[in-house]
Design a protein around this motif. Sequence first.
Motif, PDB file in Angstrom:
ATOM      1  N   LEU A   1      -2.187  -7.641   7.955  1.00  0.00           N
ATOM      2  CA  LEU A   1      -3.067  -7.806   9.111  1.00  0.00           C
ATOM      3  C   LEU A   1      -4.331  -6.953   9.001  1.00  0.00           C
ATOM      4  O   LEU A   1      -5.423  -7.390   9.372  1.00  0.00           O
ATOM      5  CB  LEU A   1      -2.308  -7.443  10.390  1.00  0.00           C
ATOM      6  N   VAL A   2      -4.176  -5.741   8.502  1.00  0.00           N
ATOM      7  CA  VAL A   2      -5.321  -4.832   8.404  1.00  0.00           C
ATOM      8  C   VAL A   2      -6.244  -5.225   7.253  1.00  0.00           C
ATOM      9  O   VAL A   2      -7.474  -5.250   7.397  1.00  0.00           O
ATOM     10  CB  VAL A   2      -4.830  -3.380   8.229  1.00  0.00           C
ATOM     11  N   ALA A   3      -5.659  -5.528   6.101  1.00  0.00           N
ATOM     12  CA  ALA A   3      -6.471  -5.767   4.906  1.00  0.00           C
ATOM     13  C   ALA A   3      -7.336  -7.012   5.013  1.00  0.00           C
ATOM     14  O   ALA A   3      -8.397  -7.085   4.375  1.00  0.00           O
ATOM     15  CB  ALA A   3      -5.563  -5.876   3.679  1.00  0.00           C
ATOM     16  N   VAL A   4      -6.911  -7.996   5.809  1.00  0.00           N
ATOM     17  CA  VAL A   4      -7.696  -9.232   5.899  1.00  0.00           C
ATOM     18  C   VAL A   4      -9.093  -8.959   6.461  1.00  0.00           C
ATOM     19  O   VAL A   4     -10.060  -9.656   6.125  1.00  0.00           O
ATOM     20  CB  VAL A   4      -6.940 -10.283   6.762  1.00  0.00           C
TER      21      VAL A   4
ATOM     22  N   ALA B   1      -9.998  -2.247   4.049  1.00  0.00           N
ATOM     23  CA  ALA B   1      -9.231  -2.834   2.948  1.00  0.00           C
ATOM     24  C   ALA B   1      -8.439  -1.761   2.208  1.00  0.00           C
ATOM     25  O   ALA B   1      -7.286  -1.986   1.809  1.00  0.00           O
ATOM     26  CB  ALA B   1     -10.174  -3.549   1.983  1.00  0.00           C
ATOM     27  N   PHE B   2      -9.038  -0.583   2.054  1.00  0.00           N
ATOM     28  CA  PHE B   2      -8.345   0.522   1.385  1.00  0.00           C
ATOM     29  C   PHE B   2      -7.116   0.958   2.187  1.00  0.00           C
ATOM     30  O   PHE B   2      -6.039   1.194   1.629  1.00  0.00           O
ATOM     31  CB  PHE B   2      -9.305   1.698   1.209  1.00  0.00           C
ATOM     32  N   PHE B   3      -7.272   1.055   3.501  1.00  0.00           N
ATOM     33  CA  PHE B   3      -6.158   1.436   4.356  1.00  0.00           C
ATOM     34  C   PHE B   3      -5.040   0.394   4.307  1.00  0.00           C
ATOM     35  O   PHE B   3      -3.847   0.731   4.270  1.00  0.00           O
ATOM     36  CB  PHE B   3      -6.642   1.626   5.796  1.00  0.00           C
ATOM     37  N   GLY B   4      -5.422  -0.889   4.287  1.00  0.00           N
ATOM     38  CA  GLY B   4      -4.426  -1.941   4.126  1.00  0.00           C
ATOM     39  C   GLY B   4      -3.697  -1.832   2.802  1.00  0.00           C
ATOM     40  O   GLY B   4      -2.478  -2.052   2.728  1.00  0.00           O
ATOM     41  N   GLY B   5      -4.425  -1.472   1.748  1.00  0.00           N
ATOM     42  CA  GLY B   5      -3.795  -1.274   0.443  1.00  0.00           C
ATOM     43  C   GLY B   5      -2.806  -0.123   0.450  1.00  0.00           C
ATOM     44  O   GLY B   5      -1.727  -0.203  -0.145  1.00  0.00           O
TER      45      GLY B   5
ATOM     46  N   VAL C   1      -2.188  -1.622  -4.769  1.00  0.00           N
ATOM     47  CA  VAL C   1      -2.994  -0.900  -5.767  1.00  0.00           C
ATOM     48  C   VAL C   1      -4.287  -1.656  -6.050  1.00  0.00           C
ATOM     49  O   VAL C   1      -5.375  -1.057  -6.134  1.00  0.00           O
ATOM     50  CB  VAL C   1      -2.184  -0.702  -7.067  1.00  0.00           C
ATOM     51  N   PHE C   2      -4.206  -2.980  -6.198  1.00  0.00           N
ATOM     52  CA  PHE C   2      -5.410  -3.793  -6.411  1.00  0.00           C
ATOM     53  C   PHE C   2      -6.389  -3.636  -5.250  1.00  0.00           C
ATOM     54  O   PHE C   2      -7.598  -3.482  -5.453  1.00  0.00           O
ATOM     55  CB  PHE C   2      -5.035  -5.264  -6.578  1.00  0.00           C
ATOM     56  N   LEU C   3      -5.870  -3.690  -4.020  1.00  0.00           N
ATOM     57  CA  LEU C   3      -6.737  -3.538  -2.843  1.00  0.00           C
ATOM     58  C   LEU C   3      -7.411  -2.170  -2.823  1.00  0.00           C
ATOM     59  O   LEU C   3      -8.606  -2.052  -2.534  1.00  0.00           O
ATOM     60  CB  LEU C   3      -5.924  -3.737  -1.569  1.00  0.00           C
ATOM     61  N   CYS C   4      -6.664  -1.130  -3.127  1.00  0.00           N
ATOM     62  CA  CYS C   4      -7.217   0.232  -3.106  1.00  0.00           C
ATOM     63  C   CYS C   4      -8.283   0.417  -4.184  1.00  0.00           C
ATOM     64  O   CYS C   4      -9.356   0.966  -3.918  1.00  0.00           O
ATOM     65  CB  CYS C   4      -6.097   1.247  -3.293  1.00  0.00           C
ATOM     66  N   VAL C   5      -7.973  -0.047  -5.402  1.00  0.00           N
ATOM     67  CA  VAL C   5      -8.916   0.131  -6.510  1.00  0.00           C
ATOM     68  C   VAL C   5     -10.217  -0.615  -6.249  1.00  0.00           C
ATOM     69  O   VAL C   5     -11.317  -0.065  -6.448  1.00  0.00           O
ATOM     70  CB  VAL C   5      -8.264  -0.345  -7.829  1.00  0.00           C
ATOM     71  N   CYS C   6     -10.119  -1.867  -5.790  1.00  0.00           N
ATOM     72  CA  CYS C   6     -11.330  -2.646  -5.516  1.00  0.00           C
ATOM     73  C   CYS C   6     -12.138  -2.032  -4.380  1.00  0.00           C
ATOM     74  O   CYS C   6     -13.377  -2.015  -4.429  1.00  0.00           O
ATOM     75  CB  CYS C   6     -10.950  -4.083  -5.161  1.00  0.00           C
ATOM     76  N   SER C   7     -11.473  -1.513  -3.364  1.00  0.00           N
ATOM     77  CA  SER C   7     -12.174  -0.905  -2.235  1.00  0.00           C
ATOM     78  C   SER C   7     -12.887   0.369  -2.648  1.00  0.00           C
ATOM     79  O   SER C   7     -14.015   0.626  -2.228  1.00  0.00           O
ATOM     80  CB  SER C   7     -11.184  -0.613  -1.099  1.00  0.00           C
ATOM     81  N   VAL C   8     -12.235   1.176  -3.489  1.00  0.00           N
ATOM     82  CA  VAL C   8     -12.866   2.415  -3.974  1.00  0.00           C
ATOM     83  C   VAL C   8     -14.088   2.093  -4.812  1.00  0.00           C
ATOM     84  O   VAL C   8     -15.138   2.755  -4.695  1.00  0.00           O
ATOM     85  CB  VAL C   8     -11.844   3.246  -4.784  1.00  0.00           C
ATOM     86  N   LYS C   9     -13.979   1.060  -5.654  1.00  0.00           N
ATOM     87  CA  LYS C   9     -15.142   0.666  -6.473  1.00  0.00           C
ATOM     88  C   LYS C   9     -16.294   0.191  -5.594  1.00  0.00           C
ATOM     89  O   LYS C   9     -17.461   0.511  -5.857  1.00  0.00           O
ATOM     90  CB  LYS C   9     -14.737  -0.431  -7.458  1.00  0.00           C
TER      91      LYS C   9
END
Length: 205
Positions: free
Chosen positions: A92-95, A115-119, A175-183
Amino acid sequence: MAFQLFGYILTIAGLCGLLIGTFTNEWKISGHNNDQSVILVKYEGLWMQCSVDSSSHVRCTNFNSLLHQTFEIRMSRVIMIVSIVLSSFAVLVAVSGLRCTKFLDDNETLKDRTAFFGGILSVCGGLFALGITSWFTYLIVDDFYQKDEGKDKYVIGKSLIGAFVASLLCLFGGVFLCVCSVKNLRSSNKLSQHLVSKNPEKDYV
């Protein structure tokens, strides 16, 4: 954007797998060896125990009382439900933080942080489920080798395997969500610094 969306899809698939694995009844299966094959006798999940007779008739009994259940059943129920709740919030959060959606378009930094928090939530949900399914698997294997011949021995069931795989999907999706958000956050910071360096503030007397 593609990798971020891929991570989100993994998270959704992991959540569906956790739901199916938690509420189906083949966490462990009782059988006996016969020419290297396992003949099904009964199977057990977190909520009920089912048995199969010679005529392939299935009879299931619910676990009505929580106090009468073993420690591993009670602990597995709690941890799996916590994992499902965390993974649901992650979906719900990441969307709102996905680059392919229109949510929070006026604030890209907040979008990436969402998105990072959802990840992070998805990673936590995956770790909870991974831990409890690994522990439950260890108990089944240990009990299998500890029991004497002739007694009911349980082997790993499909539901437990499905829950284990689902936990990995939630973990990798987060992990994918976190990495993409950090980038994305780093790219936004570099762009803002570049714009500031091109337009330095001038002092007027």
